[in-house]
Write a protein that holds these residues in place. Structure first.
Motif, mmCIF file in Angstrom:
data_model
loop_
_atom_site.group_PDB
_atom_site.id
_atom_site.type_symbol
_atom_site.label_atom_id
_atom_site.label_comp_id
_atom_site.label_asym_id
_atom_site.label_seq_id
_atom_site.Cartn_x
_atom_site.Cartn_y
_atom_site.Cartn_z
ATOM 1 N N GLU A 43 3.765 -8.019 -16.549
ATOM 2 C CA GLU A 43 3.540 -6.775 -17.282
ATOM 3 C C GLU A 43 4.341 -5.603 -16.738
ATOM 4 O O GLU A 43 4.742 -4.719 -17.497
ATOM 5 C CB GLU A 43 2.052 -6.434 -17.289
ATOM 6 N N LYS A 44 4.585 -5.578 -15.438
ATOM 7 C CA LYS A 44 5.293 -4.461 -14.823
ATOM 8 C C LYS A 44 6.630 -4.864 -14.215
ATOM 9 O O LYS A 44 7.320 -4.046 -13.628
ATOM 10 C CB LYS A 44 4.406 -3.784 -13.770
ATOM 11 N N ASN A 45 6.988 -6.140 -14.345
ATOM 12 C CA ASN A 45 8.288 -6.639 -13.878
ATOM 13 C C ASN A 45 8.488 -6.450 -12.377
ATOM 14 O O ASN A 45 9.576 -6.087 -11.920
ATOM 15 C CB ASN A 45 9.419 -5.960 -14.661
ATOM 16 N N ILE A 46 7.450 -6.716 -11.628
ATOM 17 C CA ILE A 46 7.481 -6.608 -10.172
ATOM 18 C C ILE A 46 7.415 -8.013 -9.586
ATOM 19 O O ILE A 46 6.403 -8.711 -9.748
ATOM 20 C CB ILE A 46 6.313 -5.756 -9.641
ATOM 21 N N PRO A 47 8.449 -8.474 -8.893
ATOM 22 C CA PRO A 47 8.471 -9.861 -8.415
ATOM 23 C C PRO A 47 7.392 -10.183 -7.393
ATOM 24 O O PRO A 47 6.865 -11.293 -7.369
ATOM 25 C CB PRO A 47 9.867 -10.011 -7.818
ATOM 26 N N GLY A 48 7.072 -9.229 -6.513
ATOM 27 C CA GLY A 48 6.074 -9.494 -5.486
ATOM 28 C C GLY A 48 5.318 -8.248 -5.086
ATOM 29 O O GLY A 48 5.884 -7.149 -5.054
ATOM 30 N N VAL A 49 4.032 -8.416 -4.782
ATOM 31 C CA VAL A 49 3.141 -7.293 -4.482
ATOM 32 C C VAL A 49 2.244 -7.667 -3.310
ATOM 33 O O VAL A 49 1.790 -8.811 -3.194
ATOM 34 C CB VAL A 49 2.269 -6.965 -5.717
ATOM 35 N N GLY A 50 1.968 -6.672 -2.453
ATOM 36 C CA GLY A 50 0.975 -6.850 -1.400
ATOM 37 C C GLY A 50 0.132 -5.600 -1.279
ATOM 38 O O GLY A 50 0.634 -4.484 -1.476
ATOM 39 N N LEU A 51 -1.151 -5.770 -0.981
ATOM 40 C CA LEU A 51 -2.037 -4.615 -0.818
ATOM 41 C C LEU A 51 -3.074 -4.926 0.242
ATOM 42 O O LEU A 51 -3.657 -6.020 0.267
ATOM 43 C CB LEU A 51 -2.726 -4.277 -2.146
ATOM 44 N N ALA A 52 -3.299 -3.961 1.136
ATOM 45 C CA ALA A 52 -4.343 -4.095 2.157
ATOM 46 C C ALA A 52 -5.152 -2.807 2.198
ATOM 47 O O ALA A 52 -4.630 -1.717 1.955
ATOM 48 C CB ALA A 52 -3.732 -4.383 3.526
ATOM 49 N N MET A 53 -6.423 -2.949 2.526
ATOM 50 C CA MET A 53 -7.330 -1.810 2.451
ATOM 51 C C MET A 53 -8.355 -1.855 3.577
ATOM 52 O O MET A 53 -8.859 -2.926 3.947
ATOM 53 C CB MET A 53 -8.036 -1.843 1.091
ATOM 54 N N TYR A 54 -8.658 -0.677 4.126
ATOM 55 C CA TYR A 54 -9.751 -0.489 5.069
ATOM 56 C C TYR A 54 -10.800 0.418 4.426
ATOM 57 O O TYR A 54 -10.461 1.341 3.686
ATOM 58 C CB TYR A 54 -9.266 0.196 6.347
ATOM 59 N N TYR A 55 -12.055 0.147 4.740
ATOM 60 C CA TYR A 55 -13.141 1.025 4.310
ATOM 61 C C TYR A 55 -14.112 1.182 5.477
ATOM 62 O O TYR A 55 -14.519 0.200 6.089
ATOM 63 C CB TYR A 55 -13.867 0.433 3.092
ATOM 64 N N LYS A 56 -14.416 2.438 5.782
ATOM 65 C CA LYS A 56 -15.261 2.755 6.945
ATOM 66 C C LYS A 56 -14.703 2.105 8.210
ATOM 67 O O LYS A 56 -15.434 1.590 9.058
ATOM 68 C CB LYS A 56 -16.715 2.352 6.694
ATOM 69 N N HIS A 57 -13.378 2.103 8.283
ATOM 70 C CA HIS A 57 -12.618 1.661 9.461
ATOM 71 C C HIS A 57 -12.749 0.163 9.743
ATOM 72 O O HIS A 57 -12.567 -0.281 10.882
ATOM 73 C CB HIS A 57 -12.987 2.498 10.683
#
Length: 381
Positions: free
Chosen positions: A16-30
């Motif tokens: 849909e967005k023509n992005i070959p690769g994606v990564g995401l990381a998240m912290y909550y309350k450390h």
């Protein structure tokens, strides 16, 4: 917490967005609460984009460079009010381009010196490092082009405006990198390794590509339906010389590395490793709004819709009006992005850290950063 919608959203990016690769990381309350990868670092060879994928940070480098400078401010070795020429004398007698009514330009002596704060807040008026004198210096060094030598050469160019009066997104943070070298007597990379990368535990972040086999291909105008790009390769001149280290855009990193750094700032300078790299009051100073009047208008024009509701602090956007951006993040949330789509959200009051990574040139990544942020916030609230 429920990350199903965020995961489903990211999974659509390839087609849909023509992005070959994606990564995401998240912290909550450390605490780390989410990490997800999808797509490919190398489409043809089916090499997945993952936690070990190395990519260019581009302008997400700036947050690290500004953190390094604020460490020197904390230690008393530098003041925000210090003139740049105290460290690089070539910047003492600057001229400014003035537009005349007939459309011509006139050079006049600058009425105020460039300060360290001007560099941090992009209000110095320095335009670029690709200048005739810089090119001459690089050629004379056989293509080596040490950072400090190039930045000294840039001083021969007139400023775009009187320091401190306007905002212009330029090479100010490259100049900061040169100041750090002068103050510490170390290359920028060495200082960052000793005072940021090492203490935080960032093992893959550097100005030199550590492992080419793990490097995500630089796709330009990728098409997720045909699985092809118009071209593959670098389209930005981030190293005018072989030895040049761009404090504004030169670092390589990984998702796990950068999210550790971002989480350190979210926890007011205390890294997950237990090492402190900044004091809480310095982090608050970093995200304090610095632009008003014409400078804020300049920033609004530069940022467009994606940065509505934000102003600019010491090297970071800072949220001043969440409603104006339809943001779920809280006032004072800060961070920045990079030319191929990296995006960092640091929200100390909400105790949320988010780092999103992609490496594709040509996509309008700024259009979906806000959605990535809001999906992430909705996942934990």
């Amino acid at each position: 917490m429920n990350f199903d919608k965020l995961t489903a959203y990211l999974e659509r990016f390839y087609e849909e967005k023509n992005i070959p690769g994606v990564g995401l990381a998240m912290y909550y309350k450390h605490e780390p609460v989410f990490e997800h990868y999808t797509g490919y670092a190398d489409v043809d060879n089916r090499i997945a984009f993952g936690p070990d994928t190395i990519f260019r940070l581009y302008s997400a480098t700036k947050v690290i460079t500004c953190t390094a400078m604020l460490q020197l401010v904390e230690s008393g070795r530098v003041k925000l009010s210090d003139p740049l020429h105290a460290y690089i004398p070539e910047y003492e007698h600057m001229t400014v381009r003035h537009q005349l009514p007939d459309g011509t330009q006139e050079l006049r002596p600058a009425t105020a010196p460039i300060t360290i704060e001007h560099l941090l807040s992009m209000t110095a008026g320095i335009e670029r490092y690709d200048t005739p004198e810089a090119r001459r210096i690089i050629a004379a060094s056989g293509g080596e082009g040490q950072t400090l030598d190039v930045i000294r050469a840039v001083a021969k160019e007139p400023l775009l405006f009187e320091p401190g009066t306007r905002f212009k997104y330029t090479v100010c943070h490259d100049v900061l990198g040169a100041v750090i070298e002068v103050v510490t007597g170390k290359k920028l990379s060495a200082y960052m390794q000793d005072h940021i990368f090492g203490p935080v535990g960032m093992t893959d972040t550097s100005f030199d590509l550590k492992d080419e086999a793990r490097f995500a291909k630089l796709y330009n105008r990728f098409d997720g339906k045909t699985h092809k790009a118009e071209s593959i390769g670098e389209s930005f001149n981030l190293k005018p010389g072989r030895a040049y280290e761009s404090g504004g855009g030169g670092l390589y990193s990984t998702v796990p590395d950068y999210v550790l750094f971002a989480e350190t700032l979210c926890n007011y300078g205390l890294a997950p490793s237990g090492e402190r790299i900044l004091r809480p009051e310095t982090v608050n100073d970093l995200r304090k709004r610095r632009l008003y009047g014409e400078a804020q208008e300049d920033f609004a024009r530069f940022g467009g819709v994606s940065k509505s509701g934000y102003s600019y602090g010491l090297g970071v956007r800072t949220l001043v009006d969440p409603e104006d951006n339809n943001a779920l993040s809280m006032k004072g949330e800060f961070g920045w992005d990079g030319a191929r789509g990296c995006y960092v959200v640091i929200d100390p009051d909400a105790e949320i850290t988010l780092f999103y990574a992609q490496q594709e040139g040509g996509s309008p990544w700024y259009r979906w950063h806000g959605s990535v942020r809001n999906y992430a916030y909705a996942s934990v609230w």
